[in-house]
Motif scaffolding. Structure first.
Motif: not given
Length: 251
Positions: A179-208
């Motif tokens: 509604a603010h004119g932000i196209d879906d393709r611009h949201l891919r960066a948010l998806r990529s950032a979330a995936d990178r954060q999840l990768d970090l979380v997975e590394q931290i909890v992996a030993p547990v």
């Protein structure tokens, strides 16, 4: 939690009010009720929730746990809140404390009670996995919108073509940004950032959660999941604070 504190908690009035607190079930009986909605629930997960202070079952003189219908409902509430809203256990514990004090009106989402024969009295909350049509109906959009967000990678389906319940929120947020004119393709960066954060979380909890076999395997996975949830909540708060600081610099 000390034994005396546990006894005080068990004796104090607690939500859900009006539901039997007579300890009639052993842990297997409690699991049989919970498995109707949470097929993967295990003995170790129930004991983990007890360790988190979310439920305090009665103990027989010989030390065996006995659960009431109220105990089972508290467990169901906690599991649904974590599954559907990804709330940290600390927050769920606070929600239950509010309900115990009668301060939460109406009760937090996901609450329902079961009858004496174990039947659910209220309408079920949204399932943990949704079809594309269910996501569209819940989000108030066309199925084509869900397909579009899936093609851009913002929504991710599992092997069965179903989406996590949180996908409804993703669609709504994406529509607000559109509604603010932000196209879906611009949201891919948010998806990529979330995936990178999840990768970090997975590394931290992996030993547990690395213990794959033995009696403590399920408990290790539950602890890893709880840790991942807490880390994700903290990262989300940090991200919000960073964005807020950036907005403040625009003044």
């Amino acid at each position: 939690m000390s034994s005396s504190a546990a006894r005080e908690q068990a004796d104090a009035p607690a939500w859900p009010f009006g539901v039997s607190r007579t300890p009639t079930m052993n842990i297997s009986g409690a699991l049989s009720v919970l498995k109707r909605e949470f097929p993967a629930i295990s003995v170790s997960k129930v004991r983990f929730l007890e360790d988190q202070g979310l439920v305090c079952p009665h103990r027989t003189p010989s030390g065996y746990r006995r659960y009431s219908l109220a105990d089972v409902e508290r467990l169901r509430f906690a599991l649904a809140a974590q599954r559907d809203s990804f709330l940290p256990w600390k927050v769920i514990r606070e929600r239950l404390a509010e309900l115990d004090a009668g301060g939460a009106d109406p009760p937090a989402p996901g609450a329902r009670v079961i009858s004496e024969d174990g039947e659910i009295l209220a309408d079920p909350s949204p399932p943990g996995r949704l079809t594309a049509d269910q996501v569209a109906r819940a989000a108030g959009c066309d199925p084509e919108r869900v397909a579009s967000l899936t093609s851009t990678g913002l929504l991710v389906a599992d092997a069965a073509g179903k989406f996590p319940a949180r996908s409804v929120e993703i669609v709504r947020f994406a529509d607000e940004l559109a509604a603010h004119g932000i196209d879906d393709r611009h949201l891919r960066a948010l998806r990529s950032a979330a995936d990178r954060q999840l990768d970090l979380v997975e590394q931290i909890v992996a030993p547990v959660r690395s213990q794959r076999t033995g009696p403590s395997a399920s408990g290790s996975r539950a602890k890893a999941h709880a840790m991942a949830t807490e880390l994700t909540a903290t990262m989300t708060s940090l991200h919000t604070a960073l964005l807020g600081a950036g907005v403040d610099r625009m003044e």
